[in-house]
Design an enzyme around this catalytic site. Structure first.
Site, PDB file in Angstrom:
ATOM      1  N   ASP A 160      -2.905   6.919  19.959  1.00 44.10           N
ATOM      2  CA  ASP A 160      -2.433   7.879  18.960  1.00 44.10           C
ATOM      3  C   ASP A 160      -2.450   7.277  17.550  1.00 44.10           C
ATOM      4  OD1 ASP A 160      -0.273   6.176  19.219  1.00 44.10           O
ATOM      5  OD2 ASP A 160       1.205   7.752  19.642  1.00 44.10           O
TER       6      ASP A 160
ATOM      7  N   SER B 283       2.878   2.831  24.235  1.00 41.28           N
ATOM      8  CA  SER B 283       2.105   2.865  22.996  1.00 41.28           C
ATOM      9  C   SER B 283       1.532   1.497  22.637  1.00 41.28           C
ATOM     10  CB  SER B 283       2.981   3.425  21.875  1.00 41.28           C
ATOM     11  OG  SER B 283       2.223   3.699  20.716  1.00 41.28           O
TER      12      SER B 283
ATOM     13  N   ASP C 127      -4.433   1.926  19.415  1.00 37.81           N
ATOM     14  CA  ASP C 127      -3.406   1.234  20.182  1.00 37.81           C
ATOM     15  C   ASP C 127      -3.498   1.668  21.636  1.00 37.81           C
ATOM     16  OD1 ASP C 127      -2.581   3.810  19.574  1.00 37.81           O
ATOM     17  OD2 ASP C 127      -0.452   3.305  19.643  1.00 37.81           O
TER      18      ASP C 127
ATOM     19  N   ASP D 227      -2.101   3.787  23.663  1.00 43.56           N
ATOM     20  CA  ASP D 227      -2.200   5.192  24.065  1.00 43.56           C
ATOM     21  C   ASP D 227      -3.034   6.010  23.088  1.00 43.56           C
ATOM     22  OD1 ASP D 227      -0.337   5.193  21.981  1.00 43.56           O
ATOM     23  OD2 ASP D 227       0.901   6.752  22.894  1.00 43.56           O
TER      24      ASP D 227
END
Length: 335
Positions: A198, A53, A194, A196
């Site tokens: 999400d 992440s 960010d 990833d």
């Protein structure tokens, strides 16, 4: 995501799953919510995302999604961890020969995901100029395309991942460069994701940060106006700013609080059949369109509200007056 270690982990995960007899569909570099979406679309039994992440490049990890693209409940994750620690996987006979799994590549997963996102937008983004910080991560090939297809003029920064530069002084945890780029290009706003993708945080035309609490407030008012905010209720965590609670109370919107963590927001949304929730960090969940937090989806709907009302992001975010807040990490002996 784009971490170099993801290549190694992908090989290990694919080998493990196929050795157990599972068929594996590789989708390449995609945001976490795209994997959740495709897990549901493909009616798969399991979704696997390799990402750490917003954390630094050397970190990495494995996120699991159950059938339907939902995060695994705590009790299931604990059973998996217990089985690994007990080495219980050695107690069964693995398939051999024709019984092993096969590997396939899904080449148009990103296109399918982008079309899904753009199809959710209630009002096109024509006339909006946005700078998007892709964090040199999974958003790089998805976010600019989605925003452009929805009508926005897009300037992408930190959109050249090389396996080593993910989240490196960029993205939702480091918005200084985004602030400068928005002012430099005279954009209406900036959006940062960010690694990833999400998360979604934003900055105004003047470079002021708009965090997840403010984004939630903007979307909550838009959804109530459209009649889609179930029970006029928003779900947030105990970490949200008091200003969000006061703003929602003044607008007649009920705020339900959960423990910190997007999984607990998701659990409350599903248990109560609610339509919007999220975290101050920029994890925003809209269950009508996604089974998990989706930064690009959030960015699309945020800009859609700007386009529909003709108001600036600063005007819309002013509904929340942020109050002084201190967050303290407390070391404990037993996590």
């Amino acid at each position: 995501d784009t971490r170099a270690s993801g290549e190694m982990l992908e090989a290990a995960v694919v080998a493990g799953l196929t050795s157990a007899g599972a068929t594996v569909i590789r989708v390449g570099v995609l945001p976490t919510p795209a994997v959740a979406f495709l897990t549901a679309e493909a009616k798969a039994d399991l979704g696997v995302m390799l990402s750490a992440s917003h954390n630094p490049m050397p970190d990495n990890g494995i996120k699991l999604f159950a059938a339907g693209g939902h995060k695994l409940p705590d009790e299931i994750e604990m059973k998996i961890e217990a089985a690994i620690e007990a080495n219980a996987t050695s107690a069964w006979d693995r398939p051999v020969g024709a019984g092993v799994g096969r590997v396939h590549d899904l080449l148009d997963g990103a296109d399918h995901y982008v079309q899904h996102l753009v199809g959710t937008v209630p009002h096109r983004l024509d006339g909006i100029k946005v700078v998007v910080d892709c964090a040199n991560g999974a958003a790089a090939e998805v976010a600019p395309v989605a925003y452009r297809e929805a009508g926005a003029e897009v300037i992408a920064i930190h959109a050249e991942p090389n396996g080593l530069n993910i989240n490196d002084e960029c993205g939702s945890n480091h918005i200084e460069a985004l602030r400068a780029a928005v002012v430099e290009h005279g954009a209406h706003l900036g959006i940062a994701h960010d690694g990833d993708a999400d998360r979604c945080v934003a900055v105004t035309a003047d470079g002021d940060e708009v965090d997840g609490d403010q984004v939630m407030a903007i979307l909550a008012l838009a959804m109530r106006e459209a009649g889609t905010l179930t029970d006029d209720t928003l779900v947030a965590t105990v970490m949200s700013n008091l200003g969000l609670r006061l703003a929602m109370s003044a607008e007649g919107i009920r705020l339900v609080e959960t423990k910190v963590g997007d999984r607990y927001v998701l659990e409350e949304l599903r248990a109560s059949g609610l339509a919007l929730g999220g975290e101050q960090s920029g994890h925003i969940v809209m269950p009508a369109y996604a089974t998990t937090g989706d930064g690009v989806l959030t960015g699309l709907h945020l800009m859609s509200r700007m386009a529909a009302t003709g108001r600036s992001l600063a005007e819309l975010a002013a509904v929340v007056t942020k109050l002084p807040q201190v967050l303290i990490n407390v070391p404990v002996g037993d996590r």
